[in-house]
Design a protein around this motif. Structure first.
Motif, PDB file in Angstrom:
ATOM      1  N   ALA A 181       0.880  -1.037  -0.016  1.00  0.00           N
ATOM      2  CA  ALA A 181       0.062   0.120   0.201  1.00  0.00           C
ATOM      3  C   ALA A 181       0.934   1.307  -0.005  1.00  0.00           C
ATOM      4  O   ALA A 181       0.382   2.353  -0.572  1.00  0.00           O
ATOM      5  CB  ALA A 181      -1.048  -0.020   1.052  1.00  0.00           C
ATOM      6  N   SER A 182       1.963   1.232   0.898  1.00  0.00           N
ATOM      7  CA  SER A 182       2.928   2.413   0.954  1.00  0.00           C
ATOM      8  C   SER A 182       4.018   2.622  -0.448  1.00  0.00           C
ATOM      9  O   SER A 182       4.021   3.845  -0.696  1.00  0.00           O
ATOM     10  CB  SER A 182       3.766   2.243   1.930  1.00  0.00           C
ATOM     11  N   ALA A 183       3.798   1.394  -0.878  1.00  0.00           N
ATOM     12  CA  ALA A 183       4.967   1.650  -2.341  1.00  0.00           C
ATOM     13  C   ALA A 183       3.982   1.995  -3.738  1.00  0.00           C
ATOM     14  O   ALA A 183       4.698   2.535  -4.548  1.00  0.00           O
ATOM     15  CB  ALA A 183       5.670   0.471  -2.524  1.00  0.00           C
ATOM     16  N   ALA A 184       2.738   1.724  -3.637  1.00  0.00           N
ATOM     17  CA  ALA A 184       1.819   1.770  -4.756  1.00  0.00           C
ATOM     18  C   ALA A 184       1.679   3.264  -5.273  1.00  0.00           C
ATOM     19  O   ALA A 184       1.727   4.247  -4.341  1.00  0.00           O
ATOM     20  CB  ALA A 184       0.427   1.013  -4.648  1.00  0.00           C
ATOM     21  N   SER A 185       1.414   3.459  -6.514  1.00  0.00           N
ATOM     22  CA  SER A 185       0.929   4.694  -7.205  1.00  0.00           C
ATOM     23  C   SER A 185      -0.428   4.814  -6.639  1.00  0.00           C
ATOM     24  O   SER A 185      -1.026   3.898  -6.448  1.00  0.00           O
ATOM     25  CB  SER A 185       1.291   4.731  -8.611  1.00  0.00           C
ATOM     26  N   GLY A 186      -0.876   6.195  -6.861  1.00  0.00           N
ATOM     27  CA  GLY A 186      -2.133   6.629  -6.695  1.00  0.00           C
ATOM     28  C   GLY A 186      -2.998   5.772  -7.570  1.00  0.00           C
ATOM     29  O   GLY A 186      -2.784   5.277  -8.515  1.00  0.00           O
ATOM     30  N   PRO A 187      -4.313   6.303  -7.689  1.00  0.00           N
ATOM     31  CA  PRO A 187      -5.485   6.102  -8.534  1.00  0.00           C
ATOM     32  C   PRO A 187      -4.833   6.310  -9.912  1.00  0.00           C
ATOM     33  O   PRO A 187      -4.594   7.458 -10.212  1.00  0.00           O
ATOM     34  CB  PRO A 187      -6.757   6.742  -8.079  1.00  0.00           C
ATOM     35  N   GLU A 188      -5.323   5.450 -10.581  1.00  0.00           N
ATOM     36  CA  GLU A 188      -4.898   5.431 -12.297  1.00  0.00           C
ATOM     37  C   GLU A 188      -6.016   4.734 -13.089  1.00  0.00           C
ATOM     38  O   GLU A 188      -6.589   3.924 -12.530  1.00  0.00           O
ATOM     39  CB  GLU A 188      -3.786   4.948 -12.642  1.00  0.00           C
ATOM     40  N   GLU A 189      -6.407   5.218 -14.234  1.00  0.00           N
ATOM     41  CA  GLU A 189      -7.392   4.450 -15.226  1.00  0.00           C
ATOM     42  C   GLU A 189      -6.552   4.013 -16.130  1.00  0.00           C
ATOM     43  O   GLU A 189      -5.809   4.332 -16.955  1.00  0.00           O
ATOM     44  CB  GLU A 189      -8.457   5.542 -15.672  1.00  0.00           C
ATOM     45  N   ARG A 190      -6.821   2.592 -16.141  1.00  0.00           N
ATOM     46  CA  ARG A 190      -6.279   1.677 -17.251  1.00  0.00           C
ATOM     47  C   ARG A 190      -7.337   0.902 -17.825  1.00  0.00           C
ATOM     48  O   ARG A 190      -7.976   0.189 -17.038  1.00  0.00           O
ATOM     49  CB  ARG A 190      -5.187   0.819 -17.039  1.00  0.00           C
TER      50      ARG A 190
END
Length: 895
Positions: free
Chosen positions: A46-55
């Motif tokens: 959770a801490s390493a992940a990027s924020g919300p994105e649309e794919r």
């Protein structure tokens, strides 16, 4: 939801549900320990992940890197099981950098997760490979088992089974909606179901309103072929699937069982495009389903069966057992109404089989429709067989509908006696606007047994037996002809190879449209062809052309690459070929490893001469069109059939050339616009004003310019229409025998009438109504005849002379060849490729070939547009490929 078991095909949904429930409860319990142990890891994710994105049309809460964020080993040494399981959760997209990832334990996921994805980031789906322990036959290894949730995405990676006889890995995925499996390939050899489950991909939709998609799924590296029921299928949609599964542009080849199967399903399967080739049992197996609003269909797919030519992944001893093309089958459920549209079926060689298209009695399926389909049958397999229907269990309608279906080929017999067999109680069956051409052996057209209210309408049935045969049937017929040939199917079923990009804009679902997704993907061949034929040596080649380049048919594999005007590829097996069409010239060519045979436009060349094979070919334009101003402001436009270019600097900047069309202005008296062209002028018009028109130096008018370059011997005209070959042979033709200085006696016969021309025939020559015997000796002196029909024989009893037919010199041995083959264009370009076991020569009387056509050593390659190419040959046709819509007719007169 249905539990995938190793049981028989008659498993019940209720039993499967109870098994699934108990299995899932046990697995959830076993996962508690793993979940607790991975709390710290999950927090790290959770801490390493990027924020919300649309794919892919999906909003992701987090996007994580499998290596950098999750610590997975990309070198295939350390298992990824724990990290993968810990990262599974709603809103999570895992990106896998290129590498190998070792999976040793099945991931059992039944947590109603929404929006989870596993996506490779490589430029090819082979850049990311999931690998598995070898010899896992005891476990029948399953990589992923996802039995709930929605919007799961598996994209751009491969599953490496290796080439041993025991290792396999399958996936079972159930989603309520929005599932997407795209650009995924199973690599390596698939074992029998003793060492694997019954299929590589089980894919279900658990919501009536849901749609799950599999796009560009590849299974083409071979399998053990033990015969039904021990082989492993490709894709299976099961009884618990109640929504829609869609397969788009998939390529499934040489499976041990069905390429795909959807016979138990209450939902629907919809197939768009794709190639299904040399799969045992059935190449396509489908039912209409029992959905409240939808029915199953297959559109734009290609089925090829050539059992004598398995692909390079086959091992010695591999052979198909009983492969069908398409089986309409509801496994006793009584469904009805499936649609098969715009599909090609090509059967070149095949062992025992139920049929190319069949619906057996025990399949329990009602009616179905074949529309706009083409079937080529060069085998003894039954072409279409709709077996008797159980009216107590099958839904209505029970009839079979053939609409605009073309059936052709060299078969000499059919198990049912006829190309199309419609059996008991298939009431309401119709055959309309269709074409059947089986000229060999003794084959009837349509057989109807014990069925009522049937119709055969507006169809051409040109067969060696009877056009129609009825037994206890009520059939209305009207407008049945028996003189025409039929369109052949296209073998270009290629759906492409690697995924070159990761298309973030791809929506994971599609609408409920019935539009064929492949309609816009068909490309016309380019004017030149380069063919690379393997010699048994592992060979890598690379070449560049000056203009456009594209693959031809399905000869190019996924490991070959075309980028702009450059191609790089591999070819290994002797006789196997990679073929491309191109415009312009070959600019460079080299073998990076090994060597193979090279052919350009049918002529064999070497590595050092390939760049000269087409040089300046596009500027060698033999005709001239000249427009001379008369002092009136004039705008013109015209089109030619083959190629066009401006001559010198006569054409100004306001004049336009677009391919084979031109438009321009000319005003000043005596000033001219001049063009060189190949072929003929197909259309011409003055938009405004007028000018003088000259074609090859002769003045013509606006209404006669299209006739100026007509070649009467081809039987074609420049207005785009094509005269029939019968018309060309019934008209007056000329035969001229020219002495070479050798005392020569000849003998000639024709099928029509023959008479001497002028005073060229002397008193010692004998001429009857349809034959002549004579002498010609002095060099340059000729005997000339006019005749109708065709030349049935021509031989020299002594000596030899030159032979000219309609002004063209020909090889006289052509008239001793007993069989005929004619390709007649319809206005669009069709390429062809034939091989015979004997000799083959151009028949100049019916259709002379052009300079780009090739006739050598029993093999012919060429193209037609609005003209006719014709050949005579001996022996049998060993290979027959057409790409396009030309009509093919042939006669086999020597058995």
């Amino acid at each position: 939801m249905v539990r995938l078991t190793d049981g028989d095909d008659d498993e019940s949904a209720a039993d499967s549900d109870s098994i699934l429930e108990s299995q899932l409860n046990r697995r959830n319990y076993l996962k508690l320990g793993a979940a607790a142990a991975s709390t710290a890891l999950s927090a790290g994710v959770a801490s390493a992940a990027s924020g919300p994105e649309e794919r892919f049309g999906i909003q992701w809460d987090r996007v994580v890197n499998a290596v950098d964020d999750l610590g997975m080993d990309p070198n295939g040494n350390e298992p990824i099981d724990d990290q993968l399981d810990a990262a599974y959760g709603s809103g999570t997209l895992i990106e896998f950098p290129p590498g190998e990832y070792l999976a040793t334990e099945t991931q059992y996921w039944n947590d109603d997760v929404s929006r989870f994805g596993m996506v490779g980031t490589g430029s090819s789906h082979k850049d990311v490979q999931f690998v598995f322990p070898s010899g896992n036959n005891g476990e029948k290894y399953r990589f992923l088992e996802i039995t709930s949730g929605d919007h799961h995405v598996l994209k751009n990676f491969s599953i490496q089974q290796t080439d041993d006889d025991t290792t396999t890995a399958d996936i079972w995925m159930i989603n309520d909606d929005g599932g997407l499996i795209e650009d995924v390939e199973w690599l390596g050899r698939t074992p029998t179901d003793n060492n694997a489950r019954r299929q590589l991909l089980a894919y279900d939709c658990s919501s009536v309103d849901g749609v799950n998609v599999a796009r560009r799924v590849y299974m083409r590296e071979g399998a053990e072929l033990p015969g039904y029921p021990d082989g492993v299928a490709g894709i299976r949609v099961q009884g618990g699937s109640v929504g829609e599964i869609r397969l788009v542009d998939c390529h499934i080849e040489q499976r041990g069982s069905s390429s795909f199967r959807a016979t138990h399903t209450r939902g629907v399967l919809r197939v768009e495009g794709g190639l299904f080739k040399n799969n045992d049992n059935t190449n396509m197996r489908i039912s209409a389903g029992d959905h409240p609003d939808k029915t199953s269909w297959i559109k734009g797919a290609t089925v090829i069966m050539d059992a004598d030519n398995l692909n390079e992944h086959a091992r010695d001893g591999d052979s198909l057992d009983s492969p069908e093309g398409l089986r309409i089958d509801s496994t006793g459920n009584g469904y009805a109404g499936v649609l098969i549209e715009d599909c090609d079926f090509i059967f070149k060689s095949c062992p025992t089989s139920r049929g190319i298209v069949s619906s057996p009695t025990w399949a329990g399926h009602g009616g179905f429709t074949l529309r706009n389909c083409r079937i080529q049958n060069d085998t003894s397999v039954q072409t279409i067989h709709a077996d008797s229907v159980d009216t107590d269990t099958a839904d209505k309608p029970w009839g079979v509908n053939l609409e605009n279906v073309s059936i052709t080929g060299s078969t000499r017999s059919q198990p049912a006696g006829a190309a199309v067999c419609i059996d008991n109680d298939r009431n309401g069956s119709t055959v309309q606007n269709s074409c059947i051409h089986f000229p060999n052996g003794d084959v009837d057209g349509v057989l109807v047994n014990d069925a009522t209210s049937c119709e055969i309408l507006d169809s051409n049935i040109n067969v060696s037996g009877q056009a129609t045969v009825f037994s206890g049937a009520d059939v209305d017929t009207s407008n049945i002809t028996s003189s025409d040939s039929c369109p052949l199917p296209s073998a270009d079923g290629s759906t492409g190879g690697d995924s070159s990009t990761t298309d973030d804009s791809t929506d994971s679902t599609t609408d409920d449209s019935t539009t064929d997704s492949t309609d816009d993907s068909t490309t016309e061949p380019l004017p030149n062809e380069i063919r690379l034929v393997g010699t048994g040596t592992t060979t890598q080649y690379e070449f560049t052309v000056t203009d456009s380049l594209q693959a031809s048919g399905d000869t190019i594999e996924e490991w070959d690459d075309i980028s702009s005007g450059t191609a790089t590829g591999w070819i290994t097996t002797e006789g196997v070929e990679d073929t491309y069409t191109f415009s312009g010239d070959v600019d460079s060519f080299s073998f990076l490893e090994g060597e193979c045979e090279i052919y350009v436009n049918g002529e064999q060349v070497t590595e050092s001469t390939v760049t000269d094979a087409t040089t300046d070919s596009t500027t060698d334009l033999s005709h001239e069109l000249r427009l001379v101003g008369t002092g009136t402001q004039t705008q013109y436009e015209f089109t030619v059939s083959d190629a066009l270019e401006a001559s010198g600097d006569t054409v100004e900047t306001w004049d336009t050339i677009d391919g084979t069309s031109a438009s321009g202005w000319i005003t000043t008296e005596g000033v001219e616009d001049t063009f060189n062209f190949a072929g003929s002028v197909t259309s011409f018009g003055f938009v405004e004003g007028e000018a003088e028109i000259y074609v090859d130096g002769e003045q013509v008018t606006e209404s006669t310019v299209t006739d100026a370059t007509t070649d009467s011997s081809t039987g074609s005209s420049t207005d785009g229409s094509t005269d029939s070959t019968d018309d060309s042979t019934d008209s007056q033709n000329e035969l001229r025998l020219v002495g070479t200085g050798v005392e020569t006696q000849y003998e000639v016969s024709v099928s029509g009438t023959l008479e001497a021309s002028g005073d060229t025939v002397e008193e010692w020559d004998d001429v009857s109504e349809s034959s002549a015997t004579g002498w010609v000796t002095t060099e340059g002196v000729d005997d000339t005849f006019t005749f109708t029909g065709t030349i049935t024989s021509l031989s020299f009893l002594q000596g030899e002379a030159e032979v000219y037919v309609n002004g063209t010199r020909v090889d006289p041995s052509v008239f001793s060849l007993p069989n005929t083959l004619v390709v007649e264009g319809d206005g669009t370009e069709t390429t062809y490729d034939f091989m015979v076991s004997g000799d083959i020569l151009n028949d100049p009387l019916v259709g002379p070939t052009e300079s780009d056509d090739s006739v050598t050593n029993g093999k012919v390659t060429g193209s037609v547009t609005d003209n006719v190419d014709a050949f005579r040959f001996s022996g049998d046709i060993k290979k027959m490929n057409l790409t396009g819509d030309a009509a093919l007719t042939f006669e086999d007169n020597d058995g």
